[in-house]
Motif scaffolding. Structure first.
Motif, PDB file in Angstrom:
ATOM      1  N   VAL A   1      15.768  -8.176   3.963  1.00 53.28           N
ATOM      2  CA  VAL A   1      15.389  -7.186   2.955  1.00 53.28           C
ATOM      3  C   VAL A   1      15.347  -7.861   1.592  1.00 53.28           C
ATOM      4  O   VAL A   1      16.235  -8.638   1.245  1.00 53.28           O
ATOM      5  N   TRP A   2      14.297  -7.551   0.834  1.00 56.54           N
ATOM      6  CA  TRP A   2      14.184  -8.033  -0.542  1.00 56.54           C
ATOM      7  C   TRP A   2      14.103  -6.831  -1.464  1.00 56.54           C
ATOM      8  O   TRP A   2      13.209  -6.003  -1.342  1.00 56.54           O
ATOM      9  N   GLU A   3      15.067  -6.738  -2.372  1.00 51.70           N
ATOM     10  CA  GLU A   3      15.003  -5.745  -3.441  1.00 51.70           C
ATOM     11  C   GLU A   3      14.537  -6.520  -4.658  1.00 51.70           C
ATOM     12  O   GLU A   3      15.297  -7.292  -5.231  1.00 51.70           O
ATOM     13  N   GLY A   4      13.258  -6.336  -5.008  1.00 47.19           N
ATOM     14  CA  GLY A   4      12.638  -7.264  -5.949  1.00 47.19           C
ATOM     15  C   GLY A   4      12.550  -8.607  -5.249  1.00 47.19           C
ATOM     16  O   GLY A   4      12.030  -8.704  -4.148  1.00 47.19           O
ATOM     17  N   ASN A   5      13.100  -9.645  -5.861  1.00 49.57           N
ATOM     18  CA  ASN A   5      13.108 -10.965  -5.217  1.00 49.57           C
ATOM     19  C   ASN A   5      14.485 -11.351  -4.692  1.00 49.57           C
ATOM     20  O   ASN A   5      14.678 -12.465  -4.214  1.00 49.57           O
ATOM     21  N   ALA A   6      15.464 -10.431  -4.781  1.00 48.42           N
ATOM     22  CA  ALA A   6      16.814 -10.706  -4.281  1.00 48.42           C
ATOM     23  C   ALA A   6      16.880 -10.355  -2.801  1.00 48.42           C
ATOM     24  O   ALA A   6      16.594  -9.220  -2.407  1.00 48.42           O
ATOM     25  N   GLU A   7      17.246 -11.331  -1.974  1.00 49.20           N
ATOM     26  CA  GLU A   7      17.273 -11.118  -0.528  1.00 49.20           C
ATOM     27  C   GLU A   7      18.653 -10.702  -0.043  1.00 49.20           C
ATOM     28  O   GLU A   7      19.676 -11.178  -0.524  1.00 49.20           O
ATOM     29  N   THR A   8      18.655  -9.788   0.931  1.00 52.37           N
ATOM     30  CA  THR A   8      19.882  -9.334   1.579  1.00 52.37           C
ATOM     31  C   THR A   8      19.555  -9.024   3.036  1.00 52.37           C
ATOM     32  O   THR A   8      18.456  -9.316   3.502  1.00 52.37           O
ATOM     33  N   THR A   9      20.498  -8.418   3.750  1.00 53.30           N
ATOM     34  CA  THR A   9      20.264  -8.037   5.143  1.00 53.30           C
ATOM     35  C   THR A   9      19.987  -6.547   5.229  1.00 53.30           C
ATOM     36  O   THR A   9      20.342  -5.779   4.321  1.00 53.30           O
ATOM     37  N   PHE A  10      19.388  -6.132   6.334  1.00 49.16           N
ATOM     38  CA  PHE A  10      19.128  -4.706   6.509  1.00 49.16           C
ATOM     39  C   PHE A  10      20.435  -3.928   6.613  1.00 49.16           C
ATOM     40  O   PHE A  10      20.532  -2.807   6.118  1.00 49.16           O
ATOM     41  N   GLU A  11      21.439  -4.528   7.246  1.00 47.78           N
ATOM     42  CA  GLU A  11      22.742  -3.857   7.350  1.00 47.78           C
ATOM     43  C   GLU A  11      23.318  -3.582   5.962  1.00 47.78           C
ATOM     44  O   GLU A  11      23.818  -2.493   5.692  1.00 47.78           O
ATOM     45  N   ALA A  12      23.246  -4.578   5.067  1.00 49.09           N
ATOM     46  CA  ALA A  12      23.766  -4.405   3.708  1.00 49.09           C
ATOM     47  C   ALA A  12      22.956  -3.345   2.951  1.00 49.09           C
ATOM     48  O   ALA A  12      23.513  -2.505   2.244  1.00 49.09           O
ATOM     49  N   PHE A  13      21.642  -3.375   3.114  1.00 46.74           N
ATOM     50  CA  PHE A  13      20.784  -2.388   2.465  1.00 46.74           C
ATOM     51  C   PHE A  13      21.101  -0.984   2.983  1.00 46.74           C
ATOM     52  O   PHE A  13      21.248  -0.040   2.212  1.00 46.74           O
ATOM     53  N   GLY A  14      21.243  -0.855   4.313  1.00 50.31           N
ATOM     54  CA  GLY A  14      21.562   0.437   4.917  1.00 50.31           C
ATOM     55  C   GLY A  14      22.902   0.964   4.446  1.00 50.31           C
ATOM     56  O   GLY A  14      23.049   2.162   4.164  1.00 50.31           O
ATOM     57  N   ALA A  15      23.891   0.069   4.333  1.00 52.61           N
ATOM     58  CA  ALA A  15      25.220   0.482   3.861  1.00 52.61           C
ATOM     59  C   ALA A  15      25.142   0.951   2.410  1.00 52.61           C
ATOM     60  O   ALA A  15      25.835   1.891   2.010  1.00 52.61           O
ATOM     61  N   LYS A  16      24.286   0.303   1.624  1.00 55.07           N
ATOM     62  CA  LYS A  16      24.156   0.646   0.206  1.00 55.07           C
ATOM     63  C   LYS A  16      23.564   2.049   0.021  1.00 55.07           C
ATOM     64  O   LYS A  16      24.052   2.820  -0.801  1.00 55.07           O
ATOM     65  N   ILE A  17      22.529   2.363   0.795  1.00 56.87           N
ATOM     66  CA  ILE A  17      21.935   3.691   0.627  1.00 56.87           C
ATOM     67  C   ILE A  17      22.694   4.751   1.410  1.00 56.87           C
ATOM     68  O   ILE A  17      22.677   5.914   1.038  1.00 56.87           O
ATOM     69  N   GLY A  18      23.381   4.347   2.477  1.00 59.83           N
ATOM     70  CA  GLY A  18      24.247   5.256   3.230  1.00 59.83           C
ATOM     71  C   GLY A  18      23.564   6.558   3.592  1.00 59.83           C
ATOM     72  O   GLY A  18      22.427   6.568   4.053  1.00 59.83           O
ATOM     73  N   GLU A  19      24.248   7.632   3.359  1.00 59.66           N
ATOM     74  CA  GLU A  19      23.727   8.974   3.680  1.00 59.66           C
ATOM     75  C   GLU A  19      23.134   9.660   2.451  1.00 59.66           C
ATOM     76  O   GLU A  19      22.792  10.838   2.508  1.00 59.66           O
ATOM     77  N   SER A  20      23.027   8.916   1.335  1.00 60.59           N
ATOM     78  CA  SER A  20      22.503   9.539   0.116  1.00 60.59           C
ATOM     79  C   SER A  20      21.033   9.918   0.320  1.00 60.59           C
ATOM     80  O   SER A  20      20.313   9.265   1.069  1.00 60.59           O
ATOM     81  N   PRO A  21      20.579  10.982  -0.346  1.00 62.35           N
ATOM     82  CA  PRO A  21      19.178  11.384  -0.197  1.00 62.35           C
ATOM     83  C   PRO A  21      18.253  10.300  -0.748  1.00 62.35           C
ATOM     84  O   PRO A  21      18.522   9.719  -1.804  1.00 62.35           O
ATOM     85  N   ILE A  22      17.199  10.015  -0.022  1.00 56.00           N
ATOM     86  CA  ILE A  22      16.218   9.026  -0.468  1.00 56.00           C
ATOM     87  C   ILE A  22      14.823   9.616  -0.372  1.00 56.00           C
ATOM     88  O   ILE A  22      14.587  10.528   0.413  1.00 56.00           O
ATOM     89  N   GLU A  23      13.936   9.100  -1.193  1.00 55.15           N
ATOM     90  CA  GLU A  23      12.523   9.483  -1.161  1.00 55.15           C
ATOM     91  C   GLU A  23      11.703   8.225  -1.369  1.00 55.15           C
ATOM     92  O   GLU A  23      11.551   7.751  -2.493  1.00 55.15           O
ATOM     93  N   TYR A  24      11.204   7.684  -0.269  1.00 55.26           N
ATOM     94  CA  TYR A  24      10.365   6.496  -0.321  1.00 55.26           C
ATOM     95  C   TYR A  24       9.035   6.773   0.359  1.00 55.26           C
ATOM     96  O   TYR A  24       8.976   7.482   1.369  1.00 55.26           O
ATOM     97  N   LEU A  25       7.986   6.153  -0.175  1.00 55.05           N
ATOM     98  CA  LEU A  25       6.749   6.024   0.570  1.00 55.05           C
ATOM     99  C   LEU A  25       6.833   4.669   1.250  1.00 55.05           C
ATOM    100  O   LEU A  25       6.892   3.630   0.580  1.00 55.05           O
ATOM    101  N   GLY A  26       6.904   4.665   2.582  1.00 56.69           N
ATOM    102  CA  GLY A  26       6.897   3.422   3.336  1.00 56.69           C
ATOM    103  C   GLY A  26       5.457   3.021   3.595  1.00 56.69           C
ATOM    104  O   GLY A  26       4.630   3.854   3.982  1.00 56.69           O
ATOM    105  N   VAL A  27       5.140   1.747   3.357  1.00 59.08           N
ATOM    106  CA  VAL A  27       3.786   1.240   3.518  1.00 59.08           C
ATOM    107  C   VAL A  27       3.859  -0.081   4.275  1.00 59.08           C
ATOM    108  O   VAL A  27       4.761  -0.890   4.022  1.00 59.08           O
TER     109      VAL A  27
END
Length: 194
Positions: free
Chosen positions: A61-87
Motif C-alpha cells: 500500500v502506498w499513501e502518497g509515496n509512503a509504502e506500508t502493508t495492507f494489514e497496517a493500512f487496514g488496522a489504521k482505518i479499522g471500523e471507522s466510516p470511509i468513503e472512497y471511489l476505488g478505481v
C-alpha cells in the motif's frame, strides 16, 4: 448544490462507460473485494489535489509515496466510516494525467501533468509537472457526453482529467467542479490570457 453534488468523486459513477473499472468502497471488506481483481487506487470522495489517495497492489500500500502493508493500512482505518471511489490502477499512469478546462461547453485548453520521478501521482500540487497538451477526439467526445449533464446541474466551468487506459486510449479519470486547477499552467504553456 450542483457543485456539491458533482464535486464528489462518487459522481463519476454516472459515466462508468468512459472510465476504468470502479467501485464505491464504504468498508474494508469493499476494498478487499475490489483489490482482489487488480491493483487499485482509492480516492476520498471530497479531497482534491492528490490528497488522501491510496494505491494498493496485493499486500503493498502506498499513501502518497509512503509504502506500508495492507494489514497496517487496514488496522489504521479499522471500523471507522470511509468513503472512497476505488478505481483500477492504470499501468500507463506515467504517461500523464491530462487536465482539460471547459467553460460553457468550450474547451479553453489542456495541460499534461506528469508525475515526479519515482512517483505515480501526477498532480502538480504533489510534485508533478505540466507540459503542453491538446484534447484529442476521444476527449472531445467525452466532454460532449458530460457537458449536458453538468450544465443541467448549473456547472459552467470544470476540469476533465484523463489517463491512458491499459488499451492505450485516454479514459475519464476525474471531473473537477470544486477545485479547478490548471488555468495558470495552460496560460503559461499556450500564452492565451485565460
Amino acid at each position: 448544490k450542483g457543485i456539491y453534488e458533482t464535486g464528489n468523486k462518487e459522481f463519476l459513477m454516472n459515466f462508468q462507460e468512459l472510465c476504468p473499472p470502479m467501485k464505491i468502497c464504504y468498508s474494508l471488506a469493499d476494498i478487499i473485494e475490489f483489490k482482489s481483481n487488480f491493483p487499485i487506487v482509492l480516492k476520498p470522495f471530497r479531497e482534491y489535489g492528490g490528497r488522501g489517495i491510496v494505491k494498493i497492489d496485493g499486500n503493498r500500500v502506498w499513501e502518497g509515496n509512503a509504502e506500508t502493508t495492507f494489514e497496517a493500512f487496514g488496522a489504521k482505518i479499522g471500523e471507522s466510516p470511509i468513503e472512497y471511489l476505488g478505481v483500477k490502477f492504470l499501468k500507463n499512469v506515467g504517461k500523464g494525467d491530462k487536465r482539460i478546462i471547459v467553460v460553457n461547453g468550450k474547451i479553453m485548453g489542456a495541460s499534461l501533468r506528469l508525475p515526479a520521478e519515482n512517483s505515480w501521482i501526477c498532480n502538480v500540487a504533489m510534485g508533478g509537472r505540466s507540459a503542453f497538451a491538446e484534447a484529442d477526439e476521444a476527449e472531445i467526445e467525452m466532454i460532449k457526453t458530460v457537458n449536458p449533464i453538468l450544465s443541467k446541474k448549473g456547472i459552467v466551468m470544470y476540469g476533465v482529467d484523463t489517463l491512458v487506459g491499459d488499451d492505450g486510449q485516454r479514459i475519464l479519470s476525474e471531473l473537477n467542479t470544486t477545485s479547478i486547477g490548471g488555468l495558470p499552467q495552460i496560460e503559461r504553456l499556450t500564452g492565451k490570457p485565460l
